[in-house]
Design a protein around this motif. Structure first.
Motif, PDB file in Angstrom:
ATOM      1  N   ASP A 159       0.831  -1.205   0.000  1.00  0.00           N
ATOM      2  CA  ASP A 159       0.000   0.000   0.000  1.00  0.00           C
ATOM      3  C   ASP A 159       0.870   1.262   0.000  1.00  0.00           C
ATOM      4  N   GLN A 160       1.934   1.264   0.780  1.00  0.00           N
ATOM      5  CA  GLN A 160       2.853   2.406   0.800  1.00  0.00           C
ATOM      6  C   GLN A 160       3.523   2.598  -0.562  1.00  0.00           C
ATOM      7  N   THR A 161       3.895   1.504  -1.184  1.00  0.00           N
ATOM      8  CA  THR A 161       4.560   1.555  -2.486  1.00  0.00           C
ATOM      9  C   THR A 161       3.601   2.092  -3.549  1.00  0.00           C
ATOM     10  N   GLU A 162       2.362   1.647  -3.508  1.00  0.00           N
ATOM     11  CA  GLU A 162       1.364   2.157  -4.457  1.00  0.00           C
ATOM     12  C   GLU A 162       1.103   3.644  -4.225  1.00  0.00           C
ATOM     13  N   ARG A 163       1.147   4.082  -2.985  1.00  0.00           N
ATOM     14  CA  ARG A 163       0.969   5.511  -2.682  1.00  0.00           C
ATOM     15  C   ARG A 163       2.126   6.324  -3.262  1.00  0.00           C
ATOM     16  N   ARG A 164       3.356   5.831  -3.091  1.00  0.00           N
ATOM     17  CA  ARG A 164       4.508   6.537  -3.669  1.00  0.00           C
ATOM     18  C   ARG A 164       4.370   6.616  -5.187  1.00  0.00           C
ATOM     19  N   THR A 165       3.961   5.517  -5.809  1.00  0.00           N
ATOM     20  CA  THR A 165       3.773   5.491  -7.265  1.00  0.00           C
ATOM     21  C   THR A 165       2.737   6.529  -7.683  1.00  0.00           C
ATOM     22  N   TRP A 166       1.636   6.571  -6.982  1.00  0.00           N
ATOM     23  CA  TRP A 166       0.560   7.518  -7.287  1.00  0.00           C
ATOM     24  C   TRP A 166       1.051   8.964  -7.147  1.00  0.00           C
ATOM     25  N   PHE A 167       1.741   9.281  -6.057  1.00  0.00           N
ATOM     26  CA  PHE A 167       2.233  10.644  -5.851  1.00  0.00           C
ATOM     27  C   PHE A 167       3.221  11.035  -6.948  1.00  0.00           C
ATOM     28  N   LEU A 168       4.099  10.117  -7.327  1.00  0.00           N
ATOM     29  CA  LEU A 168       5.062  10.417  -8.395  1.00  0.00           C
ATOM     30  C   LEU A 168       4.347  10.645  -9.715  1.00  0.00           C
ATOM     31  N   PHE A 169       3.312   9.856  -9.971  1.00  0.00           N
ATOM     32  CA  PHE A 169       2.515  10.035 -11.188  1.00  0.00           C
ATOM     33  C   PHE A 169       1.848  11.400 -11.185  1.00  0.00           C
ATOM     34  N   GLU A 170       1.162  11.725 -10.107  1.00  0.00           N
ATOM     35  CA  GLU A 170       0.434  12.989 -10.051  1.00  0.00           C
ATOM     36  C   GLU A 170       1.372  14.196 -10.084  1.00  0.00           C
ATOM     37  N   ALA A 171       2.517  14.093  -9.427  1.00  0.00           N
ATOM     38  CA  ALA A 171       3.465  15.213  -9.404  1.00  0.00           C
ATOM     39  C   ALA A 171       4.077  15.475 -10.776  1.00  0.00           C
TER      40      ALA A 171
END
Length: 180
Positions: A159-171
């Motif tokens: 879940d933490q890894t998916e959150r990092r992926t999402w934030f990097l995508f959105e940023a």
């Protein structure tokens, strides 16, 4: 100077296995430890790459990206001890050196002199996606051997890894004039 009796005792202690008691079979310890050591090496590799990009960030979004990558690096580093300790609890041994990490990691290094900020974010996004896939593979190994404790930890890390992926995508998205 160590006397011969002490030297022999020291030699024997060094040969003694790190046999942590567990109810898991030897094959489970072997398979789960191998999967988790691969995860640990990848986490260290993503951590160091994230810090590298954090240190070498530049451009108009410097502050936002710099802070994002520092936050993500801290989260990654916080995973290392629980992963290694889980391997030890299972009766396995874990990574011992930078060289061991380098031989085990599957995340490619980036030693480029300069990387564009959006390329940094994209590369880290892909590295985190790969880490998520490997966490799922490790989870399958845990399920195969009925190791619910490690599987449960992996679910949180995933879940933490998916959150990092999402934030990097959105940023890294290029917004339109309306902010979308």
């Amino acid at each position: 100077m160590i006397n011969p009796v002490e030297a022999t005792a020291l030699h024997e202690r060094r040969k003694a296995p790190l046999a942590t008691p567990t109810d898991l079979r030897a094959a489970a310890t072997r398979d789960i430890s191998a999967a988790m050591n691969g995860i640990l090496a990848d986490v260290y590799a993503v951590y160091l790459k994230t810090k590298n990009f954090h240190w070498h960030m530049s451009g108009p979004h410097f502050r936002d990206y710099h802070l994002l990558l520092d936050e993500q690096a801290q989260e990654l580093f916080a995973l290392t001890d629980p992963i290694a300790e889980r391997v030890r609890k299972l009766g396995g041994t874990t990574l011992r050196s930078i060289g061991h990490i380098a031989r085990t990691q599957r995340v490619p290094d980036n030693d480029a002199e300069y990387v564009e900020p959006l390329d940094m974010l994209a590369e880290l996004r892909e590295d985190n996606k790969s880490l998520a896939a490997r966490l799922r593979e490790a989870h399958n190994v845990c399920e195969e051997h009925r190791d619910v404790a490690t599987a449960s930890l992996i679910e949180v890390w995933l879940d933490q890894t998916e959150r990092r992926t999402w934030f990097l995508f959105e940023a890294s998205r290029q917004g339109d004039s309306g902010g979308h």
